[in-house]
Design an enzyme around this catalytic site. Structure first.
Site, PDB file in Angstrom:
ATOM      1  N   ASP A   1     116.230 108.615  23.510  1.00 24.65           N
ATOM      2  CA  ASP A   1     115.042 108.663  22.653  1.00 24.65           C
ATOM      3  C   ASP A   1     113.970 107.774  23.260  1.00 24.65           C
ATOM      4  OD1 ASP A   1     113.155 108.738  20.629  1.00 24.65           O
ATOM      5  OD2 ASP A   1     114.608 108.467  19.013  1.00 24.65           O
TER       6      ASP A   1
ATOM      7  N   ARG B   1     110.711 107.804  22.206  1.00 21.66           N
ATOM      8  CA  ARG B   1     109.544 107.781  21.333  1.00 21.66           C
ATOM      9  C   ARG B   1     109.020 106.361  21.096  1.00 21.66           C
ATOM     10  NH1 ARG B   1     111.729 111.361  16.454  1.00 21.66           N
ATOM     11  NH2 ARG B   1     113.594 110.164  17.014  1.00 21.66           N
TER      12      ARG B   1
END
EC number: 3.5.4.25
Length: 207
Positions: free
Chosen positions: A126, A128
């Site tokens: 991830d 983000r």
């Protein structure tokens, strides 16, 4: 992160008429939007969703993930509350981009799970970044939110940015035969808080 407010307009949707606010990152020039409804600047905690872009789920009705279902349910919940905000963030594929997401899907077709596929492509599970959320929220007069998410890491990320998350509101929708393994991986490897007994929302014969 430096984020510049650009403009606002009305956005009629099947859920209600929202105000749409456009923002742009100074360095990357990425464009993000906020959809707001009702009086959000009175100091009371605001029902909120930070939603990372998912073209396949949000616009193309993909059943490989739960993103499109979560987007619909978040807007529906905000409309039912009569007050809230949805931040739509341009970070496709948990930050790897659309074409790499297609490459990851190809690896998943061959048996990898969603985390393994990203890692085989050389990415973290991830990537983000939520640092754009604070200036977007503050521009709109919001400092306290009730966050619709199943992801405790998102709660921690926003809290570490100085955003007060007073409540985590579960957002469990869209389970179907095509995304059962995906959701199991999100729970098992990414720490998402998902109930294992959730019934399928859509009964579709697996291909």
């Amino acid at each position: 992160m430096s984020v510049t407010y650009v403009a606002s307009c009305k956005l009629p949707t099947p859920f209600g008429v929202f105000d749409m606010h456009g923002f742009q990152e100074a360095g990357t020039q990425k464009e993000h939007i906020a959809l707001t409804l009702g009086d959000i600047g009175d100091g009371a905690p605001v029902l909120a969703r930070t939603h990372s872009e998912c073209l396949t789920g949000d616009a193309l009705f993909s059943m490989r993930c739960d993103c499109g279902y979560q987007l619909d349910e978040a807007l529906r919940s905000i409309a039912a509350e009569g007050r809230g905000i949805l931040l739509y963030l341009r970070q496709e594929g948990r930050g790897i981009g659309l074409l790499n997401k297609i490459r990851a899907y190809n690896l998943q077709d061959q048996g990898a799970d969603t985390v393994e596929a990203n890692e085989q492509l050389g990415f973290a599970a991830d990537l983000r970044d939520y640092s754009m959320c604070k200036p977007m929220l503050y521009h709109l007069g919001i400092s306290r939110i009730r966050l619709m998410t199943n992801n405790p890491r998102k709660v921690n990320s926003l809290t570490n940015l100085g955003i007060e998350v007073v409540e985590r509101v579960p957002l469990e929708v869209g389970r179907n035969p095509h995304n059962r393994n995906y959701l199991a991986t999100k729970a098992g490897k990414l720490g998402h808080l998902l109930t294992t007994h959730q019934d399928d929302d859509y009964v579709v014969a697996a291909k």
